[in-house]
Write a protein that holds these residues in place. Structure first.
Motif, PDB file in Angstrom:
ATOM      1  N   ALA A 100     -18.112   3.133  12.675  1.00  0.00           N
ATOM      2  CA  ALA A 100     -18.788   2.231  11.744  1.00  0.00           C
ATOM      3  C   ALA A 100     -18.637   2.683  10.288  1.00  0.00           C
ATOM      4  CB  ALA A 100     -20.269   2.119  12.120  1.00  0.00           C
ATOM      5  N   THR A 101     -18.690   4.003  10.063  1.00  0.00           N
ATOM      6  CA  THR A 101     -18.673   4.497   8.683  1.00  0.00           C
ATOM      7  C   THR A 101     -17.305   4.995   8.238  1.00  0.00           C
ATOM      8  OG1 THR A 101     -19.378   6.685   9.452  1.00  0.00           O
ATOM      9  CG2 THR A 101     -21.120   5.130   8.806  1.00  0.00           C
ATOM     10  N   ASP A 102     -16.321   4.955   9.106  1.00  0.00           N
ATOM     11  CA  ASP A 102     -14.984   5.463   8.776  1.00  0.00           C
ATOM     12  C   ASP A 102     -14.049   4.335   8.394  1.00  0.00           C
ATOM     13  OD1 ASP A 102     -15.643   8.104   9.291  1.00  0.00           O
ATOM     14  OD2 ASP A 102     -15.134   7.943  11.409  1.00  0.00           O
ATOM     15  N   THR A 103     -12.990   4.706   7.706  1.00  0.00           N
ATOM     16  CA  THR A 103     -11.891   3.777   7.450  1.00  0.00           C
ATOM     17  C   THR A 103     -10.665   4.265   8.194  1.00  0.00           C
ATOM     18  OG1 THR A 103     -11.082   4.982   5.506  1.00  0.00           O
ATOM     19  CG2 THR A 103     -12.822   3.339   5.140  1.00  0.00           C
ATOM     20  N   GLY A 104      -9.709   3.381   8.347  1.00  0.00           N
ATOM     21  CA  GLY A 104      -8.479   3.772   9.009  1.00  0.00           C
ATOM     22  C   GLY A 104      -7.772   4.887   8.266  1.00  0.00           C
ATOM     23  N   ARG A 105      -7.802   4.842   6.954  1.00  0.00           N
ATOM     24  CA  ARG A 105      -7.131   5.887   6.181  1.00  0.00           C
ATOM     25  C   ARG A 105      -7.808   7.237   6.403  1.00  0.00           C
ATOM     26  NH1 ARG A 105      -5.324   5.724  -0.222  1.00  0.00           N
ATOM     27  NH2 ARG A 105      -4.482   7.858  -0.277  1.00  0.00           N
ATOM     28  N   GLN A 106      -9.127   7.260   6.495  1.00  0.00           N
ATOM     29  CA  GLN A 106      -9.833   8.518   6.758  1.00  0.00           C
ATOM     30  C   GLN A 106      -9.460   9.080   8.130  1.00  0.00           C
ATOM     31  OE1 GLN A 106     -13.818   6.987   6.108  1.00  0.00           O
ATOM     32  NE2 GLN A 106     -14.007   8.111   4.170  1.00  0.00           N
ATOM     33  N   THR A 132       6.236   9.997  13.537  1.00  0.00           N
ATOM     34  CA  THR A 132       4.852  10.163  13.963  1.00  0.00           C
ATOM     35  C   THR A 132       4.025   9.085  13.287  1.00  0.00           C
ATOM     36  OG1 THR A 132       5.184  12.562  14.065  1.00  0.00           O
ATOM     37  CG2 THR A 132       2.923  11.750  14.200  1.00  0.00           C
ATOM     38  N   LEU A 133       3.374   8.259  14.099  1.00  0.00           N
ATOM     39  CA  LEU A 133       2.580   7.144  13.582  1.00  0.00           C
ATOM     40  C   LEU A 133       1.120   7.320  13.952  1.00  0.00           C
ATOM     41  CD1 LEU A 133       4.852   4.086  14.521  1.00  0.00           C
ATOM     42  CD2 LEU A 133       4.755   5.314  12.342  1.00  0.00           C
ATOM     43  N   CYS A 134       0.259   6.953  13.041  1.00  0.00           N
ATOM     44  CA  CYS A 134      -1.176   6.851  13.318  1.00  0.00           C
ATOM     45  C   CYS A 134      -1.545   5.375  13.325  1.00  0.00           C
ATOM     46  CB  CYS A 134      -1.981   7.587  12.247  1.00  0.00           C
ATOM     47  SG  CYS A 134      -3.784   7.424  12.456  1.00  0.00           S
ATOM     48  N   ILE A 135      -2.150   4.936  14.423  1.00  0.00           N
ATOM     49  CA  ILE A 135      -2.567   3.544  14.550  1.00  0.00           C
ATOM     50  C   ILE A 135      -4.093   3.531  14.613  1.00  0.00           C
ATOM     51  CG2 ILE A 135      -2.478   1.462  15.975  1.00  0.00           C
ATOM     52  CD1 ILE A 135       0.227   2.415  17.012  1.00  0.00           C
ATOM     53  N   SER A 136      -4.717   2.872  13.645  1.00  0.00           N
ATOM     54  CA  SER A 136      -6.169   2.829  13.566  1.00  0.00           C
ATOM     55  C   SER A 136      -6.598   1.443  13.113  1.00  0.00           C
ATOM     56  CB  SER A 136      -6.687   3.881  12.580  1.00  0.00           C
ATOM     57  OG  SER A 136      -8.095   3.909  12.552  1.00  0.00           O
ATOM     58  N   GLY A 137      -7.429   0.807  13.935  1.00  0.00           N
ATOM     59  CA  GLY A 137      -7.825  -0.559  13.630  1.00  0.00           C
ATOM     60  C   GLY A 137      -6.626  -1.478  13.681  1.00  0.00           C
ATOM     61  N   ASP A 138      -6.438  -2.253  12.625  1.00  0.00           N
ATOM     62  CA  ASP A 138      -5.326  -3.202  12.584  1.00  0.00           C
ATOM     63  C   ASP A 138      -4.227  -2.754  11.615  1.00  0.00           C
ATOM     64  OD1 ASP A 138      -6.762  -3.518  10.292  1.00  0.00           O
ATOM     65  OD2 ASP A 138      -7.052  -5.688  10.478  1.00  0.00           O
ATOM     66  N   HIS A 139      -4.173  -1.433  11.330  1.00  0.00           N
ATOM     67  CA  HIS A 139      -3.150  -0.891  10.446  1.00  0.00           C
ATOM     68  C   HIS A 139      -2.483   0.320  11.095  1.00  0.00           C
ATOM     69  CE1 HIS A 139      -5.119  -3.411   7.466  1.00  0.00           C
ATOM     70  NE2 HIS A 139      -4.219  -3.070   6.554  1.00  0.00           N
ATOM     71  N   PHE A 140      -1.325   0.685  10.558  1.00  0.00           N
ATOM     72  CA  PHE A 140      -0.685   1.922  10.986  1.00  0.00           C
ATOM     73  C   PHE A 140      -0.162   2.667   9.773  1.00  0.00           C
ATOM     74  CE2 PHE A 140       3.079  -0.745  10.658  1.00  0.00           C
ATOM     75  CZ  PHE A 140       4.045   0.134  10.186  1.00  0.00           C
ATOM     76  N   TRP A 141      -0.009   3.998   9.943  1.00  0.00           N
ATOM     77  CA  TRP A 141       0.511   4.872   8.904  1.00  0.00           C
ATOM     78  C   TRP A 141       1.615   5.726   9.513  1.00  0.00           C
ATOM     79  CZ3 TRP A 141      -4.352   3.298   9.391  1.00  0.00           C
ATOM     80  CH2 TRP A 141      -5.067   2.891   8.261  1.00  0.00           C
ATOM     81  N   PRO A 152       2.907   2.288   2.743  1.00  0.00           N
ATOM     82  CA  PRO A 152       1.925   2.483   1.674  1.00  0.00           C
ATOM     83  C   PRO A 152       0.761   3.365   2.116  1.00  0.00           C
ATOM     84  CG  PRO A 152       1.765   0.272   2.581  1.00  0.00           C
ATOM     85  CD  PRO A 152       2.992   0.891   3.169  1.00  0.00           C
ATOM     86  N   PRO A 153       0.088   4.036   1.177  1.00  0.00           N
ATOM     87  CA  PRO A 153      -1.023   4.934   1.508  1.00  0.00           C
ATOM     88  C   PRO A 153      -2.165   4.254   2.237  1.00  0.00           C
ATOM     89  CG  PRO A 153      -0.288   5.275  -0.757  1.00  0.00           C
ATOM     90  CD  PRO A 153       0.412   4.059  -0.257  1.00  0.00           C
ATOM     91  N   ASP A 154      -2.386   2.983   1.973  1.00  0.00           N
ATOM     92  CA  ASP A 154      -3.479   2.266   2.629  1.00  0.00           C
ATOM     93  C   ASP A 154      -3.083   1.674   3.972  1.00  0.00           C
ATOM     94  OD1 ASP A 154      -5.325   2.789   0.630  1.00  0.00           O
ATOM     95  OD2 ASP A 154      -4.661   1.067  -0.565  1.00  0.00           O
ATOM     96  N   GLY A 155      -1.874   1.985   4.434  1.00  0.00           N
ATOM     97  CA  GLY A 155      -1.447   1.528   5.739  1.00  0.00           C
ATOM     98  C   GLY A 155      -0.739   0.201   5.709  1.00  0.00           C
TER      99      GLY A 155
END
Length: 484
Positions: A100-106, A132-141, A152-155
């Motif tokens: 709830a309090t986190d963002t995908g970037r965090q 190496t990919l990080c998938i969080s919510g509806d974005h990936f990094w 981009p830094p915001d995914g």
């Protein structure tokens, strides 16, 4: 840890080219057959093609990350060397949805040390991690791409489910995604509904009815036959239900066909090892899908203090799923069985065999042989052996007196409690009793795998003692349980 050798449902002849990190991220659910949650996934590459893959939940403690990275790298690379040779590279995925309090970037920044540990672990085995990919919510990094215009830094937003070119190609190729692990496990997890007290009361009543019969020396074969006959009657009802997708709606219809007292009698009956092995014979043909639905339904009925009893139906569900070629559900069911009872040896061996990508046919042959021998010449040993308490054992209601003195000096708890001139339950063993276990162990030895339990005997496998129903006495043979 689950280990897969090929994409779920992939025909093998279809070729789909992935050109960038975005397409890799979109392909992950199709590679596994489900949407991974809170997971580390490693996928091997062989000359530009996907090979084996392993998945494990992300440990909550960062202190556990180095050992997990090492074990996953070894598991994947060693497994690939057995099948196709060492991989040319590895693609790593870290999947965790924000709270709830986190963002995908965090989340991405928090998991960056784990990504580096995975790269180092694979590099020590001379296999590079190419992405190496990080998938969080509806974005990936991407941890590997430093170009902001590309990553981009915001995914980067993921394509809406089912709308991408990748989704269309996979659907055309016959590859399906069955939802998340959470949804898959919900089909096997104990009820959390208003019906729980009624089912728990039925389990108490079934235990109180069964225990006196065991103590009175009712032949083991009689109890086993009653359990198996009831199981056949129940899953035959499932066969008359409307056919459709194997979904939650199917589970709800199945639950309506299974009465509380029937579920309780089946759950208690399957705690006997030989009864469970006979039930495992429903692993192919028209029987297998119906049996799988029954084992799922019984696992959902192991409520309250009877959670440990779920090891038997969950193991049967994992075995049938593996026999039908569904390694994804097999892995999850067996993992849940071991969570219910870490010393359940049948589940441990099946999990190791499934993870090692073994062929289930040797186990099927063993079960067919046992069934054929039983139909020709039923063993007299069935009628001589008492319930051995394999699996979770039989629980009796507190204060009933049914189990008084059993684990101490009661007749059912003493070694040598058999009739004069006959071997006790501890000493007698019919030839087919451990045939399935032996078939699994032989297959694992041929594969070169370690035996479950790190070289210890089946009765010692697992580091934790199983949980007992609270407020209830256990009725069963004194001493260590030999199997689950």
């Amino acid at each position: 840890m689950t280990n897969h050798s090929e994409a779920a449902g992939a025909p093998g002849t279809e070729q789909i080219t992935l050109r960038n990190p975005s397409e890799l991220a979109e392909a992950l659910p199709y590679l596994l057959g489900f949407k991974p949650e809170d997971s580390i996934v490693l996928v091997a590459l062989h000359r530009g093609r996907f090979g084996g893959r392993v998945r494990l939940g992300i440990p909550e403690r960062p202190g556990d990350w180095p050992s997990v990275a090492d074990e996953m790298a070894k598991c994947l690379i060693n497994g690939c060397e057995h099948r196709d040779g060492a991989p040319d590279g590895i693609v790593a995925f870290l999947c965790r949805d924000p709270k709830a309090t986190d963002t995908g970037r965090q989340i991405m920044e928090r998991l960056q040390p784990l990504a580096q540990m995975l790269r180092l672990a694979c590099g020590r085995l001379d296999v590079p991690v190419v992405e190496t990919l990080c998938i969080s919510g509806d974005h990936f990094w991407s941890y590997s791409c430093p170009v902001e215009e590309c990553c981009p830094p915001d995914g980067t937003p993921l394509a809406t489910s089912g709308t991408s070119v990748m989704a269309a190609a996979m659907t055309y190729a016959g590859v399906q995604v069955r939802g998340s692990l959470k949804e898959m496990r919900a089909r096997l997890a104990p009820w959390q509904t208003a019906a729980v007290p009624e089912q728990e009361h039925a389990l108490d009543a079934a235990a109180m009815a069964l225990v006196p019969r065991i103590l009175a020396g009712v032949p083991r074969a009689e109890v086993a036959d009653e359990t198996l006959d009831l199981a056949r009657r129940v899953w035959s009802r499932f066969g008359h239900l409307p056919t459709g997708d194997d979904t939650l709606e199917t589970d709800l219809r199945d639950d309506e066909q299974l009465a509380h007292d029937e579920a309780a009698r089946l759950i208690l009956g399957l705690q006997d090892r030989l009864t469970r092995d006979h039930a495992a014979e429903w692993m192919e043909g028209d029987e297998a899908p119906l049996a799988l639905r029954l084992w799922r339904a019984l696992a959902r009925r192991c409520v309250g203090p009877y959670g440990e009893h779920a090891a038997a139906p969950l193991t049967l569900a994992g075995w049938v799923a593996w026999s039908l070629g569904d390694r994804v559900e097999a892995g999850e069911a067996l993992d849940m069985a071991l969570a219910a009872d870490p010393r359940y040896v049948f589940a441990r061996l099946l999990m190791e065999a499934c993870s090692a990508d073994l062929d289930p046919e040797p186990v099927r042959r063993s079960l067919r042989k046992t069934r054929d021998e039983r139909s020709v010449a039923p063993s007299e040993a069935n009628s001589e052996r008492a319930f051995d308490g394999a699996g979770a054992g039989v629980a009796a209601g507190a204060g009933t007196g049914a189990g008084a003195g059993v684990n101490g000096g009661g007749a059912a708890g003493r070694k040598g409690a058999g009739s004069p001139g006959r071997p006790s339950a501890e000493d007698s063993r019919e030839p087919a009793e451990d045939r399935v276990t032996r078939a699994l162990e032989a297959a694992l030895r041929r594969r070169g795998s370690r035996r479950a339990g790190g070289g210890r005997g089946p009765s010692q496998a697992g580091a934790h003692a199983p949980r007992r129903p609270q407020g209830r006495r256990r009725v069963g043979r004194q001493g260590t349980r030999r199997d689950g």
